[in-house]
Design a protein around this motif. Structure first.
Motif, PDB file in Angstrom:
ATOM      1  N   ILE A   1      28.851   1.321  37.280  1.00 29.46           N
ATOM      2  CA  ILE A   1      28.863   2.328  36.226  1.00 29.46           C
ATOM      3  C   ILE A   1      29.542   1.758  34.985  1.00 29.46           C
ATOM      4  N   GLY A   2      28.939   2.019  33.847  1.00 27.67           N
ATOM      5  CA  GLY A   2      29.531   1.659  32.563  1.00 27.67           C
ATOM      6  C   GLY A   2      29.817   2.928  31.771  1.00 27.67           C
ATOM      7  N   VAL A   3      30.642   2.796  30.766  1.00 20.63           N
ATOM      8  CA  VAL A   3      31.018   3.937  29.934  1.00 20.63           C
ATOM      9  C   VAL A   3      30.856   3.548  28.472  1.00 20.63           C
ATOM     10  N   VAL A   4      30.332   4.464  27.672  1.00 15.36           N
ATOM     11  CA  VAL A   4      30.233   4.235  26.231  1.00 15.36           C
ATOM     12  C   VAL A   4      30.685   5.481  25.477  1.00 15.36           C
ATOM     13  N   ASP A   5      31.276   5.254  24.329  1.00 12.27           N
ATOM     14  CA  ASP A   5      31.617   6.338  23.408  1.00 12.27           C
ATOM     15  C   ASP A   5      30.506   6.346  22.361  1.00 12.27           C
ATOM     16  N   LEU A   6      29.495   7.159  22.604  1.00 10.45           N
ATOM     17  CA  LEU A   6      28.319   7.182  21.741  1.00 10.45           C
ATOM     18  C   LEU A   6      28.683   7.536  20.303  1.00 10.45           C
ATOM     19  N   ARG A   7      29.541   8.528  20.143  1.00 13.06           N
ATOM     20  CA  ARG A   7      29.926   8.985  18.810  1.00 13.06           C
ATOM     21  C   ARG A   7      30.615   7.860  18.028  1.00 13.06           C
ATOM     22  N   GLN A   8      31.563   7.204  18.671  1.00  9.85           N
ATOM     23  CA  GLN A   8      32.293   6.120  18.008  1.00  9.85           C
ATOM     24  C   GLN A   8      31.339   4.991  17.631  1.00  9.85           C
TER      25      GLN A   8
ATOM     26  N   LEU B   1      31.744  -0.133  27.452  1.00 10.02           N
ATOM     27  CA  LEU B   1      30.715  -0.924  26.790  1.00 10.02           C
ATOM     28  C   LEU B   1      30.501  -0.516  25.330  1.00 10.02           C
ATOM     29  N   THR B   2      31.399   0.266  24.781  1.00  3.94           N
ATOM     30  CA  THR B   2      31.251   0.742  23.404  1.00  3.94           C
ATOM     31  C   THR B   2      31.149  -0.406  22.399  1.00  3.94           C
ATOM     32  N   PRO B   3      32.013  -1.429  22.476  1.00  2.00           N
ATOM     33  CA  PRO B   3      31.867  -2.540  21.507  1.00  2.00           C
ATOM     34  C   PRO B   3      30.505  -3.237  21.602  1.00  2.00           C
ATOM     35  N   GLN B   4      30.000  -3.384  22.812  1.00  2.00           N
ATOM     36  CA  GLN B   4      28.687  -4.013  22.986  1.00  2.00           C
ATOM     37  C   GLN B   4      27.587  -3.130  22.400  1.00  2.00           C
ATOM     38  N   LEU B   5      27.725  -1.813  22.580  1.00  2.00           N
ATOM     39  CA  LEU B   5      26.739  -0.885  22.025  1.00  2.00           C
ATOM     40  C   LEU B   5      26.761  -0.953  20.505  1.00  2.00           C
ATOM     41  N   LEU B   6      27.941  -0.994  19.927  1.00  2.98           N
ATOM     42  CA  LEU B   6      28.076  -1.085  18.464  1.00  2.98           C
ATOM     43  C   LEU B   6      27.413  -2.374  17.961  1.00  2.98           C
ATOM     44  N   GLU B   7      27.640  -3.463  18.675  1.00  2.00           N
ATOM     45  CA  GLU B   7      27.037  -4.756  18.312  1.00  2.00           C
ATOM     46  C   GLU B   7      25.512  -4.647  18.300  1.00  2.00           C
TER      47      GLU B   7
END
Length: 165
Positions: A25-32, A155-161
């Motif tokens: 399981i991974g977690v992301v802060d979509l809003r951020q 995984l928020t930084p990866q999503l932002l990238e």
């Protein structure tokens, strides 16, 4: 009979724990991630430029109302009743104008933000799908639904990238 049911339940639980342990399981802060993206920053700048005049008008009317209120509080005791009522009426009209302009501005800005979110949704979904595959995950949860996450599973930084590509 109940002893057999308990043994079956215990056996089923024992068999299900290894399957749960394998779930990644991974977690992301979509809003951020979305609101920190280059597209969002550009959108924000455009929004500020587009509505600068409207915001200035709202502030102007707010200042006029504030001045009327101050005058009413400061000089109201020395005015006759008709002057005080006239000034109070002007103040009420400015408050109504301020509320109307502010509500209209807020509504328009909210509509534009919603349109941006809807436009960005396919790109965000595609980036989340890439994260899922690249990290060999079974599930990605929004950070709002998680109490704690190990930093390596955020995984928020990866999503932002990915959103900034």
């Amino acid at each position: 009979m109940s002893r057999i049911a308990m043994m079956v339940a215990a056996a089923l639980m024992a068999l299900s724990f290894p399957a749960m342990a394998e779930t990644r399981i991974g977690v992301v802060d979509l809003r951020q991630a979305l609101f920190s993206s280059n597209d969002a920053k550009s959108f924000s700048e455009t929004l500020q430029k587009d509505f600068a005049g409207d915001e200035a008008k709202v502030r102007e009317v707010q200042e006029e109302a504030r001045q009327l209120k101050e005058r009413l509080e400061k000089d109201g005791a020395m005015m006759n009743e008709s002057e005080r009522n006239k000034l109070a009426g002007e103040f009420q009209e400015k408050v109504k104008e301020f509320n109307f302009l502010k509500q209209r501005l807020d509504s328009t800005v909210a509509q534009r933000k919603q349109a941006f979110l809807e436009q960005a949704r396919p790109e965000v979904d595609a980036a989340v799908e890439e994260l899922l595959k690249e990290n060999d995950l079974d599930l990605i949860l929004p950070s709002e639904a998680v109490v704690y996450v190990k930093p390596e599973m955020n995984l928020t930084p990866q999503l932002l990238e990915k959103l900034n590509r």
